[in-house]
Design a protein around this motif. Structure first.
Motif, PDB file in Angstrom:
ATOM      1  N   SER A 216      -5.642   1.822  -6.949  1.00  0.00           N
ATOM      2  CA  SER A 216      -5.967   1.731  -5.515  1.00  0.00           C
ATOM      3  C   SER A 216      -4.765   2.086  -4.651  1.00  0.00           C
ATOM      4  O   SER A 216      -4.710   1.721  -3.467  1.00  0.00           O
ATOM      5  CB  SER A 216      -6.433   0.306  -5.174  1.00  0.00           C
ATOM      6  OG  SER A 216      -7.445  -0.113  -6.052  1.00  0.00           O
ATOM      7  N   ASN A 217      -3.788   2.786  -5.268  1.00  0.00           N
ATOM      8  CA  ASN A 217      -2.590   3.207  -4.535  1.00  0.00           C
ATOM      9  C   ASN A 217      -1.791   2.031  -3.980  1.00  0.00           C
ATOM     10  O   ASN A 217      -1.276   2.087  -2.866  1.00  0.00           O
ATOM     11  CB  ASN A 217      -2.974   4.170  -3.399  1.00  0.00           C
ATOM     12  CG  ASN A 217      -2.250   5.498  -3.568  1.00  0.00           C
ATOM     13  OD1 ASN A 217      -1.289   5.602  -4.334  1.00  0.00           O
ATOM     14  ND2 ASN A 217      -2.697   6.512  -2.851  1.00  0.00           N
ATOM     15  N   HIS A 218      -1.723   0.969  -4.738  1.00  0.00           N
ATOM     16  CA  HIS A 218      -0.898  -0.192  -4.384  1.00  0.00           C
ATOM     17  C   HIS A 218       0.118  -0.422  -5.507  1.00  0.00           C
ATOM     18  O   HIS A 218      -0.056   0.065  -6.625  1.00  0.00           O
ATOM     19  CB  HIS A 218      -1.757  -1.442  -4.195  1.00  0.00           C
ATOM     20  CG  HIS A 218      -2.459  -1.512  -2.872  1.00  0.00           C
ATOM     21  ND1 HIS A 218      -3.380  -0.568  -2.462  1.00  0.00           N
ATOM     22  CD2 HIS A 218      -2.371  -2.418  -1.852  1.00  0.00           C
ATOM     23  CE1 HIS A 218      -3.826  -0.888  -1.251  1.00  0.00           C
ATOM     24  NE2 HIS A 218      -3.238  -2.007  -0.864  1.00  0.00           N
TER      25      HIS A 218
ATOM     26  N   ASN B  20       0.868  -1.167   0.000  1.00  0.00           N
ATOM     27  CA  ASN B  20       0.000   0.000   0.000  1.00  0.00           C
ATOM     28  C   ASN B  20       0.911   1.224   0.000  1.00  0.00           C
ATOM     29  O   ASN B  20       1.710   1.414   0.918  1.00  0.00           O
ATOM     30  CB  ASN B  20      -0.882  -0.036   1.256  1.00  0.00           C
ATOM     31  CG  ASN B  20      -1.855   1.109   1.337  1.00  0.00           C
ATOM     32  OD1 ASN B  20      -1.599   2.200   0.828  1.00  0.00           O
ATOM     33  ND2 ASN B  20      -2.989   0.864   1.993  1.00  0.00           N
ATOM     34  N   LEU B  21       0.830   2.035  -1.034  1.00  0.00           N
ATOM     35  CA  LEU B  21       1.776   3.155  -1.190  1.00  0.00           C
ATOM     36  C   LEU B  21       1.575   4.250  -0.153  1.00  0.00           C
ATOM     37  O   LEU B  21       2.406   5.143  -0.014  1.00  0.00           O
ATOM     38  CB  LEU B  21       1.669   3.740  -2.610  1.00  0.00           C
ATOM     39  CG  LEU B  21       2.095   2.778  -3.732  1.00  0.00           C
ATOM     40  CD1 LEU B  21       1.794   3.353  -5.099  1.00  0.00           C
ATOM     41  CD2 LEU B  21       3.569   2.404  -3.603  1.00  0.00           C
ATOM     42  N   GLU B  22       0.491   4.180   0.605  1.00  0.00           N
ATOM     43  CA  GLU B  22       0.292   5.151   1.689  1.00  0.00           C
ATOM     44  C   GLU B  22       0.947   4.680   2.978  1.00  0.00           C
ATOM     45  O   GLU B  22       0.872   5.353   4.008  1.00  0.00           O
ATOM     46  CB  GLU B  22      -1.215   5.379   1.905  1.00  0.00           C
ATOM     47  CG  GLU B  22      -1.856   6.120   0.730  1.00  0.00           C
ATOM     48  CD  GLU B  22      -3.371   5.998   0.701  1.00  0.00           C
ATOM     49  OE1 GLU B  22      -3.950   5.508   1.687  1.00  0.00           O
ATOM     50  OE2 GLU B  22      -3.961   6.403  -0.315  1.00  0.00           O
ATOM     51  N   GLY B  23       1.590   3.491   2.926  1.00  0.00           N
ATOM     52  CA  GLY B  23       2.316   3.003   4.102  1.00  0.00           C
ATOM     53  C   GLY B  23       1.475   2.183   5.059  1.00  0.00           C
ATOM     54  O   GLY B  23       1.968   1.699   6.072  1.00  0.00           O
ATOM     55  N   ASN B  24       0.198   2.007   4.739  1.00  0.00           N
ATOM     56  CA  ASN B  24      -0.673   1.198   5.602  1.00  0.00           C
ATOM     57  C   ASN B  24      -0.581  -0.267   5.187  1.00  0.00           C
ATOM     58  O   ASN B  24       0.136  -0.620   4.259  1.00  0.00           O
ATOM     59  CB  ASN B  24      -2.126   1.684   5.486  1.00  0.00           C
ATOM     60  CG  ASN B  24      -2.265   3.148   5.872  1.00  0.00           C
ATOM     61  OD1 ASN B  24      -1.591   3.598   6.797  1.00  0.00           O
ATOM     62  ND2 ASN B  24      -3.103   3.883   5.162  1.00  0.00           N
TER      63      ASN B  24
ATOM     64  N   ASN C  47       5.928  -3.561   4.689  1.00  0.00           N
ATOM     65  CA  ASN C  47       4.946  -3.336   5.747  1.00  0.00           C
ATOM     66  C   ASN C  47       4.538  -4.646   6.420  1.00  0.00           C
ATOM     67  O   ASN C  47       3.387  -4.826   6.807  1.00  0.00           O
ATOM     68  CB  ASN C  47       3.704  -2.626   5.177  1.00  0.00           C
ATOM     69  CG  ASN C  47       4.064  -1.279   4.570  1.00  0.00           C
ATOM     70  OD1 ASN C  47       4.987  -0.614   5.026  1.00  0.00           O
ATOM     71  ND2 ASN C  47       3.351  -0.879   3.530  1.00  0.00           N
TER      72      ASN C  47
ATOM     73  N   THR D  62      -1.429  -3.716   3.417  1.00  0.00           N
ATOM     74  CA  THR D  62      -1.924  -4.031   2.076  1.00  0.00           C
ATOM     75  C   THR D  62      -3.393  -4.434   2.165  1.00  0.00           C
ATOM     76  O   THR D  62      -3.769  -5.222   3.034  1.00  0.00           O
ATOM     77  CB  THR D  62      -1.099  -5.196   1.488  1.00  0.00           C
ATOM     78  OG1 THR D  62       0.275  -4.803   1.421  1.00  0.00           O
ATOM     79  CG2 THR D  62      -1.584  -5.576   0.104  1.00  0.00           C
ATOM     80  N   ASP D  63      -4.208  -3.894   1.279  1.00  0.00           N
ATOM     81  CA  ASP D  63      -5.622  -4.253   1.232  1.00  0.00           C
ATOM     82  C   ASP D  63      -5.765  -5.504   0.372  1.00  0.00           C
ATOM     83  O   ASP D  63      -5.656  -5.442  -0.856  1.00  0.00           O
ATOM     84  CB  ASP D  63      -6.429  -3.089   0.636  1.00  0.00           C
ATOM     85  CG  ASP D  63      -7.926  -3.357   0.619  1.00  0.00           C
ATOM     86  OD1 ASP D  63      -8.327  -4.530   0.813  1.00  0.00           O
ATOM     87  OD2 ASP D  63      -8.692  -2.400   0.391  1.00  0.00           O
TER      88      ASP D  63
END
Length: 425
Positions: A121-123, A34-38, A133, A40-41
């Motif tokens: 999806s920003n992944h 997840n490119l926002e650092g959270n 992560n 992975t969805d």
């Protein structure tokens, strides 16, 4: 000869040819981040697999317990795209090819489609040997018996007291490797295994890419510790660098006879148990095994259990008449195929490689404990002497690999350029 060695020989030698054509098999595992650092969805990636069916003309080969596709295959090329243990890792397993370019072209096509779709999806897929992560993800196995069994088996380490096992049995969900398989013959497979065992120190230096933030381990290849200090490493012959070179086929199969069996199927159910060395397996009266539900059952060993035997040596003789080289971390995306080219060139140049290794100055300096050399030269900081010696050793090997690729005359030398750059050539 013992019955266990008979069964191992049948499993591993039946598909070896006397004069095989040299094909290349490449397997690449990647974390999806997840490119926002959270975390992975995983729903994003499950959706991706549905999307790839139409976008890439793949068909479904396997589904999970909920009907989600988890392994896709292209009927023509036999390339597969699958989840590797967890829903946060994607593996590309390519059908056999004659040149590295063929794999690269198909890989680039797949990646263009996948990265574009994940980007919505920003992944993204990233070139790391450890999921960046790992500590935020759930690290659950794919809902499929083989992967659930593997994770449950590795979790047995929590019950092994007074041991040096690490505390991350879920590591299978977040470590990623780059494997290459090359065809070998009856007459050269042992030579190949022995030669490549000797160069693990250089490979550690050239391809390290899995530092781990969860422990203060002095290594750039945490994958080694995850493998060797887990349930897979209870018997040292089962995993990692071979402890010795093999004199002959009997010596090799004696070593393999010390590797572990830890799973069996009965009536369509998958069971796992504390590892038993192959040589002791058939004479064990009964085995306390666990079902995926957690229930304990007693099973009797059967010869057919050898049909799923799998050891995890870094130079692995497979059931397909190939040797699989398993010790390389997933590489940064701009040097995806340097490892495959390195192994391929050295295999083609095997005679010269063997001659060089007999007298290589590196071993005069640091000895021939191959497991130790692998660990030593993956350290985060080397002494000046270690650095200069491993660089010279790696340069010599790289030149031999280049020479092998030139002999092949398939224009594959450019894949070694990242290694040339690293070594200042």
């Amino acid at each position: 000869m013992s019955r266990s060695i008979d069964l191992l020989k049948h499993r591993y030698l039946k598909n070896i040819k006397e004069n095989p054509e040299l094909f290349i098999g490449v397997e690449l595992e990647y974390p999806v981040v997840n490119l926002e650092g959270n975390a992975t969805d995983v729903e994003v990636i499950k959706d991706l697999f549905h999307y790839l069916l139409s976008a890439l003309d793949f068909t479904v080969e396997k589904v999970d317990d909920f009907g989600n596709p988890i392994q896709l295959v292209n009927p023509i090329s036999q390339d597969a795209i699958l989840f590797e243990v967890s829903y946060t890792t994607i593996e590309f397993a390519f059908g056999k090819v004659e040149t590295i370019q063929e794999v690269e072209n198909r890989f680039n096509n797949y990646m263009d489609v996948i990265q574009r779709k994940l980007g919505e999806s920003n992944h993204a897929i990233v070139g790391c040997g450890i999921h960046p992560n790992w500590d935020k993800n759930e690290n659950c196995p794919v809902a499929y018996p083989r992967y659930q069994m593997l994770m449950d088996y590795l979790s047995l380490s929590r019950n092994v007291t007074e041991s040096d096992l690490h505390h991350f049995p879920e590591y299978g969900a977040f470590i990623c490797g780059s494997q290459v398989q090359l065809d070998v013959s009856n007459s050269n497979y042992l030579r190949v295994i022995n030669a490549f065992t000797q160069i693990e120190g250089a490979k550690a230096y050239l391809f390290a890419n899995s530092e781990f933030s969860g422990e203060n381990w002095d290594t750039k290849i945490s994958r080694d510790i995850f493998w060797e200090e887990s349930m897979h490493g209870i018997y040292t012959e089962n995993v990692g660098v071979n402890a010795r070179l093999f004199n002959d086929e009997a010596d090799f199969f004696d070593y393999l006879d010390h590797s572990a069996i830890f799973t069996a199927e009965r009536d369509g159910q998958t069971y796992y148990f504390y590892p038993i060395q192959a040589r002791d397996y058939l004479t064990t009266p009964e085995i306390q095994a666990y079902a995926l539900s957690g229930d304990m059952v007693l099973i009797s060993p059967q010869e057919k259990d050898f049909e799923t035997h799998r050891s995890y040596q870094y130079q692995d003789l497979t059931t397909r008449g190939t040797v699989e080289f398993r010790s390389v971390c997933t590489q940064p995306l701009d040097r995806t195929f340097s490892s495959a080219a390195f192994h391929l060139g050295l295999l083609v140049n095997l005679d010269k490689l063997e001659a060089y290794l007999e007298t290589a100055p590196f071993f005069k300096e640091f000895g021939r404990d191959y497991k130790f050399l692998r660990r030593q030269f993956s350290k985060k900081k080397l002494t000046d002497e270690e650095e200069s010696t491993i660089i010279e050793f790696s340069k010599d090997l790289l030149l031999l690999a280049e020479e092998g690729l030139v002999m092949r005359n398939k224009q594959e030398m450019s894949y070694l350029q990242p290694l040339r750059d690293k070594l200042g050539l």
